[in-house]
Design a protein around this motif. Structure first.
Motif, short mmCIF file in Angstrom:
data_model
loop_
_atom_site.label_atom_id
_atom_site.label_comp_id
_atom_site.label_asym_id
_atom_site.label_seq_id
_atom_site.Cartn_x
_atom_site.Cartn_y
_atom_site.Cartn_z
N PRO A 178 -33.39 67.78 3.43
CA PRO A 178 -32.26 67.56 4.35
C PRO A 178 -32.57 68.07 5.75
CG PRO A 178 -31.78 69.38 2.85
CD PRO A 178 -33.03 68.72 2.34
N HIS A 179 -32.02 67.39 6.74
CA HIS A 179 -32.20 67.81 8.13
C HIS A 179 -31.60 69.20 8.31
CE1 HIS A 179 -31.94 67.98 12.49
NE2 HIS A 179 -32.73 66.91 12.54
N LEU B 156 -30.18 70.66 10.63
CA LEU B 156 -28.90 70.70 11.34
C LEU B 156 -27.78 70.04 10.54
CD1 LEU B 156 -29.99 69.92 15.01
CD2 LEU B 156 -29.11 72.09 14.11
N ARG B 157 -28.16 69.42 9.41
CA ARG B 157 -27.16 68.74 8.59
C ARG B 157 -27.34 69.12 7.11
NH1 ARG B 157 -28.83 64.89 12.27
NH2 ARG B 157 -30.25 63.90 10.77
N LEU B 158 -27.45 70.39 6.85
CA LEU B 158 -27.63 70.85 5.48
C LEU B 158 -26.36 70.58 4.67
CD1 LEU B 158 -29.42 74.25 6.13
CD2 LEU B 158 -30.44 72.19 5.18
N PRO B 159 -26.48 70.04 3.47
CA PRO B 159 -25.29 69.75 2.67
C PRO B 159 -24.66 71.04 2.15
CG PRO B 159 -27.27 69.38 1.38
CD PRO B 159 -27.73 69.69 2.78
#
Length: 331
Positions: A284-285, A287-290
């Motif tokens: 995952p990116h 800056l966009r962690l789930p």
């Protein structure tokens, strides 16, 4: 603290957080990492590129490239808190107690200075005094790391050396002051298989002869399996599994660790000529962690509960721990 190390490890890391501010927000490279290394022990940090391995190594000595910074956490080496030291004092520790071998010796060695200059700089903390004493010790170091004709190599420039020789020079610089801990960040990158084996054999010999601990940063599981006693698997800045090397390779329990090992050529259950297995999806990116478990979108065991909260790091057995709420579930 790592299980089974007692109360007096050589290196202790607690709650390490490393961030890289960007216009879009802070990239969290390392999140709440804690581990320990015992005197003389060899430990590996493993995982895919971008999981936080190198950021961890650089954070130990305050060498994170700007704008990277240690946002939280504490680090102790031989009972001394490194995170409480001024930059000048931290550099002194790096010169004497902790040596570091960087990923790329061509960029770590200044191409405009000969090998002798780099060794003299590495030996500076010892205060050997005369140029003759520094030169003699430099020659001894080159011989110790297996470089033939040390007199000639002392005058050579990095660009005149092969990749394997440059890495040996870097190792000589890193162990010049007889550190108690050597951090080797991808020490076999860009080297052919034969030279890789030689470099790892050299590190193993130096570790035994000097009773030196080793923290190996690597994505090469074959190298790790043969050279360390304990492995810490990282994913998206987190430690997701930690175990003795033999136990981890014989019975990995986290789905990510199992996927990593299954993707290695010759992994158990694969046949000759069969396509390598791959972990589906992508990391995952940062800056966009789930929410919840960061591996859940790639995990064959994922369930709705995996999105609810980040699994805690719990004990799975003697010296074996990890974070997965579905560790015992069947696919």
């Amino acid at each position: 603290m790592a299980p089974g190390l007692g109360s007096d490890p050589l290196l202790r890391v607690e709650g390490l957080e490393v961030g890289f501010p960007t216009p879009a927000g802070v990239v969290s490279a390392v999140r709440g990492l804690g581990f320990a290394v015992a005197p003389g022990e060899a430990v590996a940090l493993v995982g895919e590129s971008g999981c936080g391995k190198s950021a961890t190594a650089l954070a130990l000595l305050g060498l994170l490239p700007p704008p990277g910074r240690r946002a939280a956490g504490r680090v102790w080496l031989a009972g001394r808190e490194l995170t409480a030291l001024a930059p000048a004092d931290l550099r002194a520790v790096g010169g004497r107690d902790l040596g570091m071998v960087f990923q790329d010796p061509m960029t770590s060695l200044n191409p405009v200075f000969p090998v002798g200059f780099h060794l003299a700089e590495a030996l500076r903390p010892l205060g050997l005094g005369s140029r003759a004493a520094v030169r003699q010790r430099s020659l001894e170091l080159l011989a110790e790391v297996g470089i033939s004709a040390p007199e000639a190599r002392l005058r050579a420039y990095p660009g005149e050396l092969s990749g394997g020789l440059r890495q040996r020079v870097m190792i000589a610089c890193a162990v010049a002051c007889r550190p108690r801990l050597l951090v080797a960040d991808e020490p076999t990158t860009a080297l052919d298989v034969t030279v890789q084996a030689q470099i790892m054999a050299l590190l193993g010999r130096l570790r035994r002869e000097r009773e030196m601990a080793l923290l190996l940063i690597s994505h090469d599981l074959g190298v790790v399996a043969q050279n360390v006693e304990r492995v810490i698997v990282m994913y998206a800045g987190l430690a997701v599994e930690e175990a003795p090397s033999a136990a981890l390779f014989a019975e990995p329990r986290h789905p990510y660790t199992q996927g990593l090992l299954a993707s290695v050529p010759g992994a158990p259950g694969t046949r000759r000529g069969e396509r390598l297995r791959a972990i589906p999806g992508a990391v995952p990116h940062p800056l966009r962690l789930p929410g919840g478990c960061p591996f859940r979108d790639r995990c064959p065991r994922a369930a709705p509960q995996c999105a609810e909260a980040l699994p805690a790091l719990v004990e799975w057995g003697p010296g074996h721990r990890g974070r997965c709420c579905r560790v015992d579930a069947r696919v």
